[in-house]
Design an enzyme around this catalytic site. Sequence first.
Site, PDB file in Angstrom:
ATOM      1  CE  LYS A 190      98.266  44.141   3.420  1.00 54.86           C
ATOM      2  NZ  LYS A 190      97.556  42.942   2.984  1.00 54.86           N
ATOM      3  NE  ARG A 247      96.253  45.558  -3.803  1.00 54.93           N
ATOM      4  CZ  ARG A 247      96.050  46.778  -3.312  1.00 54.93           C
ATOM      5  NH1 ARG A 247      95.713  47.776  -4.125  1.00 54.93           N
ATOM      6  NH2 ARG A 247      96.164  47.009  -2.016  1.00 54.93           N
ATOM      7  CE  LYS A 301      92.948  45.286  -1.027  1.00 55.35           C
ATOM      8  NZ  LYS A 301      93.626  43.978  -0.905  1.00 55.35           N
ATOM      9  CD  GLU A 304      96.015  48.103  13.870  1.00 52.99           C
ATOM     10  OE1 GLU A 304      95.897  46.927  14.253  1.00 52.99           O
ATOM     11  OE2 GLU A 304      95.088  48.723  13.304  1.00 52.99           O
ATOM     12  CE  LYS A 323     101.881  42.961   2.329  1.00 49.48           C
ATOM     13  NZ  LYS A 323     100.701  42.189   2.143  1.00 49.48           N
ATOM     14  CB  SER A 342     104.558  42.265  -5.335  1.00 47.23           C
ATOM     15  OG  SER A 342     103.581  43.255  -5.030  1.00 47.23           O
ATOM     16  CE1 TYR A 372     105.902  37.263  -3.613  1.00 48.49           C
ATOM     17  CE2 TYR A 372     106.519  39.530  -3.071  1.00 48.49           C
ATOM     18  CZ  TYR A 372     105.565  38.525  -3.120  1.00 48.49           C
ATOM     19  OH  TYR A 372     104.295  38.762  -2.671  1.00 48.49           O
TER      20      TYR A 372
HETATM   21  C1  PBG Z   1      96.060  40.462   0.630  1.00 51.59           C
HETATM   22  C2  PBG Z   1      97.518  40.643   0.579  1.00 51.59           C
HETATM   23  C3  PBG Z   1      98.225  41.605  -0.145  1.00 51.59           C
HETATM   24  C4  PBG Z   1      99.571  41.314   0.000  1.00 51.59           C
HETATM   25  C5  PBG Z   1      99.661  40.216   0.852  1.00 51.59           C
HETATM   26  N1  PBG Z   1      98.380  39.810   1.210  1.00 51.59           N
HETATM   27  C6  PBG Z   1      97.743  42.681  -1.040  1.00 51.59           C
HETATM   28  C7  PBG Z   1      96.827  43.700  -0.525  1.00 51.59           C
HETATM   29  O1  PBG Z   1      96.647  43.871   0.690  1.00 51.59           O
HETATM   30  O2  PBG Z   1      96.221  44.353  -1.363  1.00 51.59           O
HETATM   31  C8  PBG Z   1     100.680  42.077  -0.670  1.00 51.59           C
HETATM   32  C9  PBG Z   1     101.928  41.312  -0.921  1.00 51.59           C
HETATM   33  C10 PBG Z   1     102.832  41.908  -1.946  1.00 51.59           C
HETATM   34  O3  PBG Z   1     102.599  42.980  -2.531  1.00 51.59           O
HETATM   35  O4  PBG Z   1     103.844  41.259  -2.212  1.00 51.59           O
HETATM   36  N2  PBG Z   1      95.399  40.852   1.737  1.00 51.59           N
END
Ligand code: PBG
Length: 330
Positions: free
Chosen positions: A196, A206, A223, A239, A254, A280, A319
């Site tokens: 990720k 968010r 992050k 990982e 992701k 998203s 989505y």
């Molecule tokens: C939270 C999480 C996130 C997403 C899935 N789980 C956001 C982030 O890590 O800040 C993102 C999913 C998306 O953008 O559709 N840990």
Amino acid sequence: MYPIKRNRRLRTNEAIRSLVRETIISPNDFLVPLFVVEGKGIKEEIASMPNYYRYSLDLLQAEVKELWKLGLKSVLLFVKVPDILKDNKGTEAVNPNGLMQRAIKTVKNACPQMLVMTDVALDPYSIYGHDGIIEDGKVINDESVDVLTEMSVSHIEAGADFVAPSDMMDGRILSIREAFEDEGYADAGIMSYSAKYASAFYGPFRDALDSAPVDAQDIPKDKKSYQMDYANRFEAIRETEMDIDEGADIVMVKPGLCYLDIVREIKNEVDVPVAVYQVSGEYAMLKAAAEKGWLDHDAVMMEQITAIKRAGADIIASYFAKDVVKILND
Ligand code: PBG
């Protein structure tokens, strides 16, 4: 004699094209993310995710029944937690009667055969909008893993089939796997967000959960100390292999589209199912361009989903799942 090969023969009409097509999309490919809120009668559109909604538990029932009818048999649950229940340690995340725990039961009641996966990370529960606990300006690993493990057990206790840790702390898969064995949940699955990346494509998500890192002194603004640097490739393999060794059943890459090179590489490397999350921001980009009339929404959507599967995705969290399946069913 020229040309001896005419590749266009296999492209002459739809019949021959469909006969030789290598990548076929089906409803079985999808995992449907769902956003859940407290309240009654709520179906509110997310501003930066047109035609995507947050549901209160009562309306969630109808939604999952509709998904099931369309052939969509797996959901990934996320909750929007009221501010007053947020703290630094994710206390609410392990509440047996919390929104997530009730959402799991609601889905299973409405649709007992629906596969329920749950997001495991502290960000929706954190006053700081981080996936773990903050101490001295840092996201601390091992204490965060303890809470994430407890949270995972609580989701399985509530009836979830799989947990999906999206937090990127070190060692959390092993800790969760051991806890499941110890607590008598040997059948509980783990879909690990293994590779990720620290991506700017998570913005609309968010917004949906009101879970962005807060802008405050001594709180990390991003992050990057736990999610991966998007410049890295070998690290993704490392990982992912570690998560498999620690007990992950499914691994995930992701975001999706910008990372399809990573998807292919991991697919070639591992022998567990590979999931891809089309996030998203990817959804929002296409919606915005289509709203302006600059792109053909459905055509671009199908092309993107096919590209994700062609790259090696066995499972696609998207989505667009409902929109795609409606086209497939037509
Ligand atoms: C939270 C999480 C996130 C997403 C899935 N789980 C956001 C982030 O890590 O800040 C993102 C999913 C998306 O953008 O559709 N840990």
